[in-house]
Scaffold this motif. Structure first.
Motif, PDB file in Angstrom:
ATOM      1  N   SER A 174       0.862  -1.179   0.000  1.00  0.00           N
ATOM      2  CA  SER A 174       0.000   0.000   0.000  1.00  0.00           C
ATOM      3  C   SER A 174       0.898   1.230   0.000  1.00  0.00           C
ATOM      4  N   LEU A 175       0.323   2.356  -0.206  1.00  0.00           N
ATOM      5  CA  LEU A 175       1.123   3.565  -0.407  1.00  0.00           C
ATOM      6  C   LEU A 175       0.607   4.677   0.492  1.00  0.00           C
ATOM      7  N   GLU A 176       1.508   5.266   1.240  1.00  0.00           N
ATOM      8  CA  GLU A 176       1.172   6.456   2.010  1.00  0.00           C
ATOM      9  C   GLU A 176       1.420   7.665   1.124  1.00  0.00           C
ATOM     10  N   ASP A 228       9.643  14.454   6.866  1.00  0.00           N
ATOM     11  CA  ASP A 228      10.046  13.098   7.258  1.00  0.00           C
ATOM     12  C   ASP A 228      10.883  12.520   6.119  1.00  0.00           C
ATOM     13  N   ALA A 229      12.155  12.239   6.402  1.00  0.00           N
ATOM     14  CA  ALA A 229      13.079  11.783   5.360  1.00  0.00           C
ATOM     15  C   ALA A 229      12.696  10.441   4.762  1.00  0.00           C
ATOM     16  N   SER A 230      11.780   9.695   5.418  1.00  0.00           N
ATOM     17  CA  SER A 230      11.382   8.398   4.876  1.00  0.00           C
ATOM     18  C   SER A 230      10.427   8.544   3.689  1.00  0.00           C
ATOM     19  N   PHE A 231       9.891   9.744   3.485  1.00  0.00           N
ATOM     20  CA  PHE A 231       8.999  10.000   2.359  1.00  0.00           C
ATOM     21  C   PHE A 231       9.801  10.487   1.151  1.00  0.00           C
ATOM     22  N   MET A 232       9.400  10.051  -0.025  1.00  0.00           N
ATOM     23  CA  MET A 232      10.000  10.518  -1.281  1.00  0.00           C
ATOM     24  C   MET A 232       9.180  11.699  -1.815  1.00  0.00           C
ATOM     25  N   GLU A 233       9.890  12.704  -2.309  1.00  0.00           N
ATOM     26  CA  GLU A 233       9.241  13.877  -2.886  1.00  0.00           C
ATOM     27  C   GLU A 233       9.147  13.681  -4.404  1.00  0.00           C
ATOM     28  N   VAL A 234       7.923  13.652  -4.924  1.00  0.00           N
ATOM     29  CA  VAL A 234       7.704  13.399  -6.347  1.00  0.00           C
ATOM     30  C   VAL A 234       6.998  14.591  -6.969  1.00  0.00           C
ATOM     31  N   TYR A 235       7.596  15.116  -8.052  1.00  0.00           N
ATOM     32  CA  TYR A 235       7.028  16.262  -8.764  1.00  0.00           C
ATOM     33  C   TYR A 235       6.245  15.759  -9.968  1.00  0.00           C
ATOM     34  N   LEU A 236       4.981  16.223 -10.085  1.00  0.00           N
ATOM     35  CA  LEU A 236       4.083  15.751 -11.137  1.00  0.00           C
ATOM     36  C   LEU A 236       3.446  16.932 -11.865  1.00  0.00           C
ATOM     37  N   PRO A 237       3.015  16.731 -13.112  1.00  0.00           N
ATOM     38  CA  PRO A 237       2.292  17.800 -13.814  1.00  0.00           C
ATOM     39  C   PRO A 237       0.997  18.149 -13.082  1.00  0.00           C
ATOM     40  N   LEU A 238       0.580  19.386 -13.235  1.00  0.00           N
ATOM     41  CA  LEU A 238      -0.628  19.815 -12.545  1.00  0.00           C
ATOM     42  C   LEU A 238      -1.858  19.115 -13.087  1.00  0.00           C
ATOM     43  N   GLU A 239      -1.835  18.796 -14.389  1.00  0.00           N
ATOM     44  CA  GLU A 239      -2.969  18.141 -15.013  1.00  0.00           C
ATOM     45  C   GLU A 239      -2.543  16.782 -15.583  1.00  0.00           C
ATOM     46  N   GLY A 240      -3.517  15.951 -15.840  1.00  0.00           N
ATOM     47  CA  GLY A 240      -3.233  14.634 -16.402  1.00  0.00           C
ATOM     48  C   GLY A 240      -3.724  13.523 -15.485  1.00  0.00           C
ATOM     49  N   GLN A 241      -4.075  12.413 -16.085  1.00  0.00           N
ATOM     50  CA  GLN A 241      -4.608  11.282 -15.310  1.00  0.00           C
ATOM     51  C   GLN A 241      -3.502  10.593 -14.518  1.00  0.00           C
ATOM     52  N   LEU A 242      -3.688  10.534 -13.222  1.00  0.00           N
ATOM     53  CA  LEU A 242      -2.727   9.895 -12.319  1.00  0.00           C
ATOM     54  C   LEU A 242      -3.067   8.413 -12.174  1.00  0.00           C
ATOM     55  N   GLU A 243      -2.056   7.553 -12.289  1.00  0.00           N
ATOM     56  CA  GLU A 243      -2.247   6.112 -12.133  1.00  0.00           C
ATOM     57  C   GLU A 243      -1.131   5.556 -11.246  1.00  0.00           C
ATOM     58  N   ILE A 244      -1.512   4.756 -10.277  1.00  0.00           N
ATOM     59  CA  ILE A 244      -0.536   4.106  -9.400  1.00  0.00           C
ATOM     60  C   ILE A 244      -0.762   2.597  -9.476  1.00  0.00           C
ATOM     61  N   ILE A 270       3.071  18.353  -6.060  1.00  0.00           N
ATOM     62  CA  ILE A 270       4.081  17.623  -5.285  1.00  0.00           C
ATOM     63  C   ILE A 270       3.357  16.609  -4.396  1.00  0.00           C
ATOM     64  N   LEU A 271       3.834  15.398  -4.465  1.00  0.00           N
ATOM     65  CA  LEU A 271       3.335  14.357  -3.556  1.00  0.00           C
ATOM     66  C   LEU A 271       4.502  13.841  -2.730  1.00  0.00           C
ATOM     67  N   TRP A 272       4.217  13.587  -1.456  1.00  0.00           N
ATOM     68  CA  TRP A 272       5.214  12.938  -0.592  1.00  0.00           C
ATOM     69  C   TRP A 272       4.701  11.508  -0.355  1.00  0.00           C
ATOM     70  N   VAL A 273       5.499  10.537  -0.764  1.00  0.00           N
ATOM     71  CA  VAL A 273       5.020   9.151  -0.779  1.00  0.00           C
ATOM     72  C   VAL A 273       6.044   8.212  -0.147  1.00  0.00           C
ATOM     73  N   LYS A 274       5.536   7.116   0.367  1.00  0.00           N
ATOM     74  CA  LYS A 274       6.413   6.020   0.787  1.00  0.00           C
ATOM     75  C   LYS A 274       5.598   4.734   0.796  1.00  0.00           C
TER      76      LYS A 274
END
Length: 422
Positions: free
Chosen positions: A312-314, A322-338, A404-408
């Motif tokens: 699962s994804l936080e 929190d350094a355990s999270f990754m910083e991910v830069y994404l376009p403002l628009e567009g369909q997001l898929e995980i 910007i999403l912070w994920v882990k």
């Protein structure tokens, strides 16, 4: 005492198959083989100091099956020998019937405190088994034939007739299974078609196969002694120690390794594939069957119970600091898929598109992390969570219009143990 019976007594005594006062359970089908073994054991029971019982499976395949069961029950009653009977149920296959029989034998041995299970396999069975294994592409180790003695239940499974030909078996009363004369089953085709044709070419064909099986057993004894001296075969095998051996010895080390797992059947093709993979430096993981998987890391290879990994994804939209999270830069628009990775997925790194498989190998990404979720926008890969961001994400870092999403990853692990369900 007949010559064959005297030969039997000498073999049993020499090999020390039975300790004094052993409780012997004989698998009795009613055919000539097992009835001969029963007769010899019954007549020699005082001399051998054994207590004898019999176990019979009624497979229910023939009209005569019930009559034969009743005849065996009467014989046992008249001779005051304990008899245990069960009836096969379900769709019949050779493999299912065999598993049913041995499960029943094991249950009786444990419940009634029998030390030894005896079966009446003879030299003809060895020849048939070797040919069946060769035809189906089994490795050299399996061509040793049938073991005369091996652990079973809380005691031993012993086959004392392996040095006897069918012609030496002398039961006067037995029940012939008419299905043995047909060609519906693989073993019957070997017995009734292939062996007779090959015997026309060489009257000593069966003896030649038996001798070859014995010679293979001797050769493998020497090889196994060498492997034992290396102290290499364990639950985990050192990759570096394995790869330092000759290719020929590697082959037999891997056979010895798989021999620790009799419940895992590996075809010759799959065996060669795994051997090739081990010789490469890359990490690897693959499912062998529904219960087990093969794993190779940079230091070891081993087999483990299959695990179903659920990732699962936080995801946070505000900086958690929190350094355990990754910083991910994404376009403002567009369909997001995980999603999890799929064959053909690529990532743009340092100006080059790389397939994820090659990226993981080149960067020595641990096997577990290779299953982490991927983040796509409009079907373009922006990040492998917990592993790397693509150039697409990095290029957005200084843009004012972006997300910007912070994920882990949050990993949950569930052991898929089929045995716990049974």
């Amino acid at each position: 005492m007949t010559p064959a019976q005297l030969k039997f007594l000498k073999i049993v005594t020499k090999e020390k198959y039975f300790a004094e006062n052993s409780k012997i359970l004989l698998a009795l089908s009613g055919g000539k083989d097992s009835m001969t073994l029963f007769n010899w054991l019954y007549e020699l029971r005082a001399k051998l100091h054994i207590e004898l019982g019999i176990a019979h499976i009624n497979h229910g395949l023939r009209p005569e099956s019930d009559f034969e069961e009743q005849a065996l029950r009467k014989m046992a009653s008249d001779l005051e020998i304990p008899i245990f009977v069960d009836r096969f149920t379900g769709e019949f296959t050779e493999q299912k019937a065999r598993e049913f029989r041995y499960h029943f034998f094991e249950k009786i041995m444990i419940a009634e405190n029998y030390d030894v299970l005896l079966t009446a396999h003879h030299q003809g069975d060895v020849v048939e088994t070797v040919l069946m294994r060769q035809i189906t592409g089994r490795p050299l180790r399996s061509l040793q034939g049938i073991a005369d003695c091996q652990p079973f239940a809380k005691g031993q499974l012993i086959r004392p007739l392996l040095k006897f030909t069918k012609e030496e078996l002398d039961a006067a009363v037995f029940y012939e299974d008419s299905t043995n004369q047909g060609v519906d089953y693989f073993r019957n085709r070997i017995r009734n078609q292939l062996i007779p044709e090959l015997t026309k070419e060489n009257p000593q064909f069966s003896q030649a196969i038996s001798d070859l099986s014995s010679e293979i057993k001797m050769a493998l004894t020497v090889i196994n002694q060498k492997i034992s001296e290396l102290e290499i075969v364990d639950e985990k095998i050192s990759y570096h120690k394995f790869i330092s051996q000759t290719k020929e010895l590697q082959h037999f080390i891997l056979q010895a390794f798989f021999a620790q797992y009799p419940e895992i059947k590996v075809s010759k093709k799959k065996f060669e594939e795994i051997l090739h993979i081990i010789r490469r430096p890359q990490q690897y993981s693959a499912q062998l069957n529904k219960d087990f998987q093969f794993v190779k890391t940079k230091d070891y290879f081993y087999i483990e119970k299959r695990q179903l990994i659920t990732a699962s994804l936080e995801i946070l939209s505000e900086n958690p600091n929190d350094a355990s999270f990754m910083e991910v830069y994404l376009p403002l628009e567009g369909q997001l898929e995980i999603r999890k990775r799929q064959p053909g997925d690529q990532i743009l790194i340092n100006g080059h598109h790389k397939k994820l498989r090659k990226f993981f190998i080149d960067n020595h990404v641990p096997l577990q992390a290779r299953e982490n979720p991927l983040i796509f926008v409009e079907k373009k890969l922006y990040a492998i969570v917990g592993v790397a961001c693509s150039d697409l994400s990095k290029e957005l870092k200084n843009d004012k219009i972006r997300r910007i999403l912070w994920v882990k990853p949050s990993i949950g692990e569930e052991i898929n143990d089929a045995r716990k369900k049974s």
